[in-house]
Write a protein that holds these residues in place. Structure first.
Motif, short mmCIF file in Angstrom:
data_model
loop_
_atom_site.label_atom_id
_atom_site.label_comp_id
_atom_site.label_asym_id
_atom_site.label_seq_id
_atom_site.Cartn_x
_atom_site.Cartn_y
_atom_site.Cartn_z
N PHE A 1 -3.94 -6.22 -5.77
CA PHE A 1 -4.94 -5.32 -5.21
C PHE A 1 -4.78 -3.92 -5.78
CE2 PHE A 1 -1.36 -5.52 -2.30
CZ PHE A 1 -1.05 -4.19 -2.10
N GLU A 2 -5.84 -3.11 -5.61
CA GLU A 2 -5.83 -1.70 -5.99
C GLU A 2 -5.99 -0.88 -4.72
OE1 GLU A 2 -9.12 -1.15 -8.63
OE2 GLU A 2 -8.07 -2.03 -10.35
N VAL B 1 0.84 -1.20 0.00
CA VAL B 1 0.00 0.00 0.00
C VAL B 1 0.88 1.25 0.00
CG1 VAL B 1 -1.67 1.32 1.37
CG2 VAL B 1 -1.98 -1.14 1.06
N THR B 2 1.94 1.24 0.79
CA THR B 2 2.87 2.38 0.82
C THR B 2 3.48 2.61 -0.56
OG1 THR B 2 3.39 1.94 3.14
CG2 THR B 2 4.95 3.31 1.92
N GLY B 3 3.89 1.53 -1.24
CA GLY B 3 4.48 1.64 -2.58
C GLY B 3 3.51 2.22 -3.59
N VAL B 4 2.24 1.78 -3.56
CA VAL B 4 1.25 2.30 -4.51
C VAL B 4 1.01 3.79 -4.25
CG1 VAL B 4 -1.18 2.19 -5.19
CG2 VAL B 4 0.13 0.09 -4.91
N LEU B 5 0.87 4.19 -2.98
CA LEU B 5 0.61 5.60 -2.67
C LEU B 5 1.80 6.49 -3.07
CD1 LEU B 5 -1.17 5.29 0.79
CD2 LEU B 5 -2.20 5.87 -1.41
N ARG B 6 3.02 6.02 -2.89
CA ARG B 6 4.21 6.80 -3.26
C ARG B 6 4.39 6.83 -4.79
NH1 ARG B 6 8.40 4.89 1.38
NH2 ARG B 6 7.56 6.24 2.98
N ASP B 7 4.25 5.64 -5.45
CA ASP B 7 4.56 5.57 -6.88
C ASP B 7 3.41 6.10 -7.74
OD1 ASP B 7 6.93 4.41 -6.09
OD2 ASP B 7 6.27 2.35 -6.52
N SER B 8 2.19 5.73 -7.43
CA SER B 8 1.06 6.10 -8.28
C SER B 8 0.52 7.49 -7.96
CB SER B 8 -0.06 5.08 -8.15
OG SER B 8 0.39 3.83 -8.60
N TYR B 9 0.49 7.89 -6.67
CA TYR B 9 -0.11 9.14 -6.27
C TYR B 9 0.94 10.19 -5.87
CZ TYR B 9 -4.48 6.46 -6.05
OH TYR B 9 -5.55 5.68 -6.36
#
Length: 174
Positions: free
Chosen positions: A168-169, A115-123
């Motif tokens: 997951f998303e 979740v941390t990776g998605v928030l940093r990389d995507s957002y």
């Protein structure tokens, strides 16, 4: 004509089974069967034979019941055998059939890192902390919230499971 096995045919002057004229032996009675000389059957003996123990219960003595050989052990096997077999079946199914005892859940640490990776990389957000509920099931379309700290503020993101292998998303923080 005579034979080494006795008279043959009708040449014999003496019929079979008839005494010769010079003997005084009585003729056997072929149809009579002597009565059997049977006595009463002996009493059955249970256990080792003993001179001091009477074979029959004396009047006034209490009746002694004996268990059949292997009675309680046989009963335990009849009940315990199926119980053990059922327990073994539950264990085997539980360890091999997904969802029975072997539930597929997310690893808590790996989920928080993801979740941390998605928030940093995507957002492109500065995330300092993520906390998700433990043992979340890996089921397609399963949804659950995670608490995140973004730019020093407490927020919530929704995680949606997209595949059975754990993809997951992560939704935008609210």
């Amino acid at each position: 004509m005579t034979s080494p096995y006795g008279p043959f045919g009708n040449n014999d002057p003496q019929p079979w089974g008839q005494p010769s004229a010079g003997t005084a032996a009585p003729a056997p009675q072929w149809g009579a069967v002597p009565p059997p000389h049977w006595g009463p059957a002996p009493a059955p003996q249970w256990g080792p034979a003993s001179e001091s123990r009477p074979a029959v219960r004396e009047p006034g003595q209490p009746e002694r019941r004996r268990l059949r050989p292997g009675g309680p052990a046989r009963l335990a096997l009849m009940i315990g055998g199926p119980v053990v077999a059922l327990a073994a079946l539950v264990v085997v199914l539980g360890l091999t059939w997904p969802g029975f005892l072997n539930r597929k859940v997310f690893d808590d640490g790996a989920l928080q890192v993801g979740v941390t990776g998605v928030l940093r990389d995507s957002y492109q957000l500065d995330v300092t902390g993520v906390s998700c509920p433990p043992e979340q099931p890996v089921r397609v379309d399963e949804r659950f919230p995670c608490s995140v700290v973004v730019d020093g503020e407490q927020r919530t993101v929704t995680v949606v499971v997209t595949s059975g292998d754990g993809r997951f998303e992560v939704g935008r923080p609210q």
